[in-house]
Motif scaffolding. Sequence first.
Motif, PDB file in Angstrom:
ATOM      1  N   LYS A 215      15.547 -25.682 -13.573  1.00 13.23           N
ATOM      2  CA  LYS A 215      16.849 -25.530 -12.924  1.00 13.23           C
ATOM      3  C   LYS A 215      17.363 -24.104 -13.071  1.00 13.23           C
ATOM      4  N   GLU A 216      17.274 -23.617 -14.288  1.00 11.67           N
ATOM      5  CA  GLU A 216      17.717 -22.246 -14.573  1.00 11.67           C
ATOM      6  C   GLU A 216      16.978 -21.260 -13.678  1.00 11.67           C
ATOM      7  N   ILE A 217      15.674 -21.478 -13.480  1.00  6.15           N
ATOM      8  CA  ILE A 217      14.897 -20.564 -12.653  1.00  6.15           C
ATOM      9  C   ILE A 217      15.277 -20.718 -11.177  1.00  6.15           C
ATOM     10  N   LEU A 218      15.448 -21.974 -10.753  1.00  3.32           N
ATOM     11  CA  LEU A 218      15.643 -22.223  -9.325  1.00  3.32           C
ATOM     12  C   LEU A 218      17.031 -21.843  -8.812  1.00  3.32           C
ATOM     13  N   VAL A 219      18.026 -21.726  -9.694  1.00  5.05           N
ATOM     14  CA  VAL A 219      19.342 -21.306  -9.186  1.00  5.05           C
ATOM     15  C   VAL A 219      19.534 -19.798  -9.285  1.00  5.05           C
ATOM     16  N   ALA A 220      18.546 -19.097  -9.803  1.00  2.00           N
ATOM     17  CA  ALA A 220      18.656 -17.644  -9.852  1.00  2.00           C
ATOM     18  C   ALA A 220      18.509 -17.089  -8.430  1.00  2.00           C
ATOM     19  N   PRO A 221      19.112 -15.925  -8.176  1.00  2.00           N
ATOM     20  CA  PRO A 221      19.055 -15.369  -6.818  1.00  2.00           C
ATOM     21  C   PRO A 221      17.706 -14.715  -6.520  1.00  2.00           C
ATOM     22  N   VAL A 222      16.634 -15.500  -6.604  1.00  2.00           N
ATOM     23  CA  VAL A 222      15.296 -14.973  -6.340  1.00  2.00           C
ATOM     24  C   VAL A 222      14.538 -15.959  -5.454  1.00  2.00           C
TER      25      VAL A 222
ATOM     26  N   ALA B 228      16.003 -28.765  -6.576  1.00  2.00           N
ATOM     27  CA  ALA B 228      16.306 -28.103  -7.858  1.00  2.00           C
ATOM     28  C   ALA B 228      16.838 -29.106  -8.869  1.00  2.00           C
TER      29      ALA B 228
ATOM     30  N   LEU C 155       8.404 -13.887 -14.749  1.00  2.00           N
ATOM     31  CA  LEU C 155       7.718 -15.177 -14.946  1.00  2.00           C
ATOM     32  C   LEU C 155       6.404 -14.981 -15.701  1.00  2.00           C
TER      33      LEU C 155
ATOM     34  N   GLY D   3      14.450 -29.163 -18.109  1.00  2.00           N
ATOM     35  CA  GLY D   3      15.586 -28.544 -17.449  1.00  2.00           C
ATOM     36  C   GLY D   3      15.472 -27.060 -17.155  1.00  2.00           C
ATOM     37  N   PHE D   4      14.440 -26.417 -17.719  1.00  2.00           N
ATOM     38  CA  PHE D   4      14.365 -24.965 -17.558  1.00  2.00           C
ATOM     39  C   PHE D   4      14.123 -24.571 -16.103  1.00  2.00           C
TER      40      PHE D   4
END
Lengths: 251, 336
Positions: A89-96, A251, A10, A86-87
């Motif tokens: 979303k990409e961050i929030l569905v990552a396994p972190v 998300a 990040l 929308g970006f």
Amino acid sequence: MSILTTVHTLWLREMKRFLRNRSRLIGSIALPLIFLGILGTGFAGHFRYKGDVSYTEFIAPGILAMQLLFSSMFGGLSVLWDKQFGFMKEILVAPVSRIAIMTGKTIGTVTTSMLKALVFLVAMLATGLVKPSFSGLLLTLAFMILISAAFVSLGITFAARMSDPQGFQLIMNFVIMPIFFLSGALFPLEGLPVWLKALTYVNPLTYGVDGMRYALNGSAHFPPFLSLGVLFGFWLLTSLVGAWLFEKMPA
Amino acid sequence: MDVRKNDVPIVISGLTKTFGTLTALDSIDLEIRRGELFGLLGPNGAGKTTLLSILSTILPASSGKAVVCGFDVGRKRSEVRRSIGIVFQDPSLDDELTGEENLDFHGRLYGMSRERRRERIRKTLKLVDLYDRREGIVKTYSGGMRRRLELARGLMHEPLVLFLDEPTLGLDPQTRRKVWAYIRELNETHGLTLILTTHYMDEAEQLCSRVAIIDQGRIVALDTPAALMASLGGDTLNLVVSTASEVFIHSLRKLEEVRSVVCEANRLRVRAAVGESVLPRIFALAQSLGVHITELSTRKSNLEDVFLAVTGRHMRDEPITRPTDRIRLMRRSGKR
């Protein structure tokens, strides 16, 4: 391990965007110089404060705080644009974990805000506008980091609760501007009417401005450790509330 | 259990999602096998995206169970997330970064090593024909290029299952066909399990190996597109005749191939098993009864007819008037 990777990822993104966008970079460095030049010159003949302190010298730490306030809040609020485009979303569905995401975002934005503020600080040092001791300079850096971290967290706190960037203007008018004008950045805290004094005293940025005024020019309204303590408490509060709201954000 | 986990990556039972008083998903049961190119077809608001969101751990279910790649979506979120790839309905790229940087960011978040990231970036970008444009800032990409980049990103960490939410929404016909080709290749050449939502009939028909038709939160039909269309009993003939006499209609119904006849004034809609072979018989019948056929058209059945037959409504009735949809379309086509 994985938390550090996330934080670093990040952070890296903030740096890349920062270095890529030249016009934004130049704008954010030019604004405080313009402020300082125009206000300092305009009020030069009408200001008397503690002997030979010129108005430009007086507001220099305040303008530094302004620059940190603006860039940090905007940086935190940029979460809104990540949501809009929308970006997020990409961050929030990552396994972190979300805490790692928020930490990385905060450290990244603090870094970019500090880089911009350092350019301004160096300019002020070079022109002799501020003449701090070495320890004063270190104290200034501590205040700068605290101010930045606290207001990035505040920005994220607002962004976590808002769904569209239209609220940005509202935050600008009713949060950022009042915080700046009521911080004593542009006027001394001595001899204010009670209502104004009360407003400045509850404003966390007041303590940042006053602390940096002490560290850079040696004059202060509050004891510097009180200022440091208040800012630290404010940072703790905004980062905890921000982390909590960021965790709950859909998300 | 392990065998099942590998062969049936998606197992859904009694899955329900409510938003306040609205039931978005109503007790869904569904199994999707490995290697399927599965389509969730339905009108806007049918619950497709909600289902996808639950399967990809973005939304919690209200009740029921969903297991993805052997992991419960409610309890093993990280494991599920690592096993799946998602291409969202709305754009989700950082358009100030390059295509390559977007993928690199993704790889880092999924804990991939530097070497593996580099290799996967090369492979996935080549797959979607973007390798030559990898250093371009996404802002300069066309709508179709962005979609392809999102596809590459969804594949970056080698997921077992790839979810695609309206993969061709707002794309021009040519780009759509290209995206279809990539999707097909992933499924056929790489054996990837794909689950896509769409409200385009032709997309489901041409692309999917199996389709679930969703309406108002329920699965109302589930089979291969061919079987779904065959279940209607063949193709449709539209006749306009001089006088639709009772005798003529009665005789039509007696024909071996004819499944149903619907009459509105002098217009007849005939559904028949093998459209073309039945034509001469109908003509002969009409002539013998002195009925003049003034117009005739035949149409292959499509999934639209299936939807109509199952729900009693047309799927494309509502034009796109919700503001969010219009914004989506504008943004997808690259206008901001």
